[in-house]
Design a protein around this motif. Structure first.
Motif, PDB file in Angstrom:
ATOM      1  N   VAL B   4     -13.204  14.913 -20.615  1.00  0.00           N
ATOM      2  CA  VAL B   4     -13.785  14.062 -20.055  1.00  0.00           C
ATOM      3  C   VAL B   4     -12.685  12.911 -19.403  1.00  0.00           C
ATOM      4  O   VAL B   4     -12.257  12.351 -20.493  1.00  0.00           O
ATOM      5  CB  VAL B   4     -15.249  13.659 -20.322  1.00  0.00           C
ATOM      6  N   SER B  25     -15.695  15.728 -15.464  1.00  0.00           N
ATOM      7  CA  SER B  25     -15.645  16.594 -16.526  1.00  0.00           C
ATOM      8  C   SER B  25     -14.511  17.536 -16.110  1.00  0.00           C
ATOM      9  O   SER B  25     -14.648  18.011 -14.878  1.00  0.00           O
ATOM     10  CB  SER B  25     -17.004  17.295 -16.826  1.00  0.00           C
ATOM     11  N   ALA B  30     -20.898  19.499 -15.873  1.00  0.00           N
ATOM     12  CA  ALA B  30     -21.917  18.706 -16.300  1.00  0.00           C
ATOM     13  C   ALA B  30     -23.309  18.432 -15.692  1.00  0.00           C
ATOM     14  O   ALA B  30     -23.254  17.598 -14.582  1.00  0.00           O
ATOM     15  CB  ALA B  30     -21.241  17.347 -17.074  1.00  0.00           C
ATOM     16  N   MET B  33     -24.513  13.368 -17.080  1.00  0.00           N
ATOM     17  CA  MET B  33     -23.830  12.436 -17.710  1.00  0.00           C
ATOM     18  C   MET B  33     -24.479  11.083 -17.955  1.00  0.00           C
ATOM     19  O   MET B  33     -25.492  10.812 -17.444  1.00  0.00           O
ATOM     20  CB  MET B  33     -22.599  12.118 -16.676  1.00  0.00           C
ATOM     21  N   THR B  75     -19.175  17.669 -11.580  1.00  0.00           N
ATOM     22  CA  THR B  75     -17.727  17.447 -12.428  1.00  0.00           C
ATOM     23  C   THR B  75     -17.610  15.901 -12.217  1.00  0.00           C
ATOM     24  O   THR B  75     -16.729  15.453 -12.862  1.00  0.00           O
ATOM     25  CB  THR B  75     -16.602  18.278 -11.874  1.00  0.00           C
ATOM     26  N   ALA B  96     -20.443  13.333 -21.077  1.00  0.00           N
ATOM     27  CA  ALA B  96     -21.105  14.590 -20.314  1.00  0.00           C
ATOM     28  C   ALA B  96     -21.492  15.455 -21.392  1.00  0.00           C
ATOM     29  O   ALA B  96     -21.061  15.873 -22.342  1.00  0.00           O
ATOM     30  CB  ALA B  96     -20.085  14.927 -19.373  1.00  0.00           C
ATOM     31  N   ARG B  97     -22.565  16.389 -21.049  1.00  0.00           N
ATOM     32  CA  ARG B  97     -22.998  17.413 -21.534  1.00  0.00           C
ATOM     33  C   ARG B  97     -22.439  18.665 -20.926  1.00  0.00           C
ATOM     34  O   ARG B  97     -22.421  18.893 -19.704  1.00  0.00           O
ATOM     35  CB  ARG B  97     -24.640  17.724 -21.872  1.00  0.00           C
ATOM     36  N   ASP B  98     -22.171  19.611 -21.743  1.00  0.00           N
ATOM     37  CA  ASP B  98     -21.436  20.828 -21.167  1.00  0.00           C
ATOM     38  C   ASP B  98     -22.472  21.962 -20.908  1.00  0.00           C
ATOM     39  O   ASP B  98     -23.301  22.564 -21.832  1.00  0.00           O
ATOM     40  CB  ASP B  98     -20.450  21.587 -22.070  1.00  0.00           C
ATOM     41  N   GLN B  99     -22.870  22.095 -19.476  1.00  0.00           N
ATOM     42  CA  GLN B  99     -23.969  22.908 -19.077  1.00  0.00           C
ATOM     43  C   GLN B  99     -23.832  24.351 -19.584  1.00  0.00           C
ATOM     44  O   GLN B  99     -24.694  25.076 -19.865  1.00  0.00           O
ATOM     45  CB  GLN B  99     -24.066  22.835 -17.544  1.00  0.00           C
ATOM     46  N   GLN B 107     -22.206  15.703 -26.921  1.00  0.00           N
ATOM     47  CA  GLN B 107     -21.793  14.906 -25.695  1.00  0.00           C
ATOM     48  C   GLN B 107     -20.091  14.827 -25.835  1.00  0.00           C
ATOM     49  O   GLN B 107     -19.883  14.349 -26.986  1.00  0.00           O
ATOM     50  CB  GLN B 107     -22.454  13.570 -25.699  1.00  0.00           C
TER      51      GLN B 107
END
Lengths: 109, 118
Positions: B4, B25, B30, B33, B75, B96-99, B107
């Protein structure tokens, strides 16, 4: 309310072992995180515990007791670069991270 | 992986002006966020949760008209501090979380933006 407690500051000697404690009271529990944060930088992930017990990862280990609302981070063979703040964070029932104020660890030669 | 970035890394602005901070990202998508603020010697305080394509959810006490958040793509999320005041000077951090992994627990943090309002 939600609360996370950890000591404000700790001092340890290079090469020694230090244990940083964290107690929490939160609405729900979806895991406990430990992060390391050097001054002026963003936190970096160290560990995640969701079940009781000890998780070991190299020089760092993290322990969790859900019944006691308690965790600790154990750092072995301390190095000068380990001087940083260590943040305890709990993920609550809404999957939000609740952060402790952080423990500043000072390593002396 | 899971990097990130934030831009700028530091900014100085005059009181009354607006400042935009970008959070990207770089190697993952993501959907969610988070924007945090951290004052010296204090812990991270969540300001708002940003979801792609919808309005951000602000934490209690955070003025949504002052801290404008836009999450226009998977992103990129931006935080605009409008009519900045010296008390807005702080360290702003996004995460951010990784989808793709489906892991809701991890995170990934950006390097932070140091804002100083003079």
């Amino acid at each position: 309310g939600q609360n996370i407690d950890q000591p404000t500051e700790m001092t340890a000697t290079e090469g020694a072992i230090v244990q940083i404690n964290c107690t929490y009271q939160t609405s729900g529990f979806n895991g406990l995180f430990w992060y390391q944060q050097h001054a002026g930088e963003a936190p970096t992930f160290l560990s995640y515990n969701v079940l009781d017990g000890l998780e070991e990862k190299g020089r760092f280990s993290s322990f969790l007791s859900r019944s006691k609302g308690y965790s600790y981070l154990l750092l072995k063979e301390l190095q000068m670069k380990d001087s940083a703040s260590y943040l305890c964070a709990v993920m609550d029932s809404n999957y939000q991270l609740i952060w402790g104020a952080g423990t500043k660890l000072i390593i002396k030669p | 992986g899971a990097v990130v970035s934030q831009h700028p890394s530091w900014v100085i602005c005059k009181s009354g002006t607006s400042v935009k901070i970008e959070c990207r990202s770089l190697d993952f998508q993501a959907t969610t966020m988070f924007w945090y603020r951290q004052f010296p010697k204090q812990s991270l305080m969540l300001m708002a949760t940003s979801n792609e394509g919808s309005k951000a959810t602000y934490e209690q006490g955070v003025e949504k008209d002052k801290f404008l958040i836009n999450h226009a793509s998977l992103t990129l999320s931006t935080l605009t501090v409008t009519s900045a005041h010296p008390e807005d000077s702080s360290f702003y951090i996004c995460s951010a979380r990784d989808q793709g992994t489906g892991d809701i627990y991890e995170q990934y943090f950006g390097p932070g933006t140091r804002l100083t309002v003079t």
